[in-house]
Write an enzyme that holds these catalytic residues in place. Sequence first.
Site, PDB file in Angstrom:
ATOM      1  N   GLY A 186       0.821  -1.224  -0.086  1.00 44.07           N
ATOM      2  CA  GLY A 186       0.130   0.045  -0.047  1.00 44.07           C
ATOM      3  C   GLY A 186       0.932   1.216  -0.040  1.00 44.07           C
ATOM      4  N   CYS A 361      21.075 -10.327  -7.986  1.00 47.31           N
ATOM      5  CA  CYS A 361      20.041  -9.268  -8.785  1.00 47.31           C
ATOM      6  C   CYS A 361      20.788  -8.069  -8.750  1.00 47.31           C
ATOM      7  CB  CYS A 361      18.943  -9.380  -8.084  1.00 47.31           C
ATOM      8  SG  CYS A 361      17.551 -10.464  -8.571  1.00 47.31           S
TER       9      CYS A 361
END
Length: 390
Positions: A186, A361
Amino acid sequence: MAQGKFSSQAADQLHQHSTGRRARDIVEALLQHAAIQIDGRQPWDMQVHDERLYDRVLSDGTLGLGEAWMDGWWDCAQLDEFTCRVLRAHLDRHLRIGWYALWRRFCGLLGNLQSRSRAFIVGQQHYDLGNQLYQCMLDQRMTYTCGYWAQASDLDQAQTHKLDLSCRKLGLQAGQRILDIGCGWGSFGEFAARHYGVEVVGITISREQAELARQRCQGLPVEIRLQDYRDLDERFDHIVSLGMFEHVGWKNYATYMQVVQRCLADGGLFLLHSIGGNRSLRHTDPWIDRYIFPNGGLPSIAQIGRACEPGLVMEDWHNFGADYDRTLMAWHANFERHWPQLEGQYDSRFRRMWRYYLLSCAGAFRARDIQLWQVVLSKGGVPGGYRSLR
């Protein structure tokens, strides 16, 4: 040997493995093209603890390399730099494809790994690992996407600047209704509602994310839904998607863009924030697929472009992929610093897996092997043109 691209001679050396040449000699010769030594003194050199590593790498490629790390067969003081050097030399493209990777490619061609019935798998296996893990690793708002570091000095600032940049690119105005596809915990909904006075509907496929996002956005005009994007059929002034498109899959890119066109109001903008690949592929790295993001894949520029036809106009394309290196290294530092709070819930193999995920990554972004794009799209084009923001 100087660091450089993988040569045809090195490829011939790799293929000699089947004729009985010692696996260690082959791996050692390959690594020389990336200026990496076995048991060397540089921080990016491999420290090998189990001689079975070499056969495993030659048999299973990047999946075998990652699993061997998880099993403690090798270490590296700077795994991020090791990965960067390997990818810059393109060594990964010449390793053998193991049975798991072949099977996954076969399944992806015959079926749809990201069908409606499989849409929630990545939520269950990755995002539902536990909110405490991500609270310890991420910034204060728990923004699980690349930060924008142009004028930031720490992770919290980088994520705040990214959220604000996203809002400004959309031109948010008070009272507008915004769709957030892949809302995470959120962070965008809370920020946009609080600072731009908009109403936000956020959707996620993670129950853990939805629960915490509702708590975070309590008292704000933000609705959080546990919902697949394909079920959306309502109108929004603007649409944003931060770090969700990587889970859509190549067979669904066009469907995804059709949903955006269906839900985007005339004159509205769509901001797509996604990791992207330099090549158009129909598969992903097998280790990432098996342990981190099942059923995912990185779109290319061409794949995104084709999916947008004919209804969406590309207004702006912004690449700040180099910022993901710094973001991932900050996440790794947070993870390591807070490990004492987590080790009661996760074992040592998980810790090695998670470190491999974050650091490898980071190395991939450092090598510019993968990118981070923010693409602004409109329906039919912005009258008079769109003004790019940075």
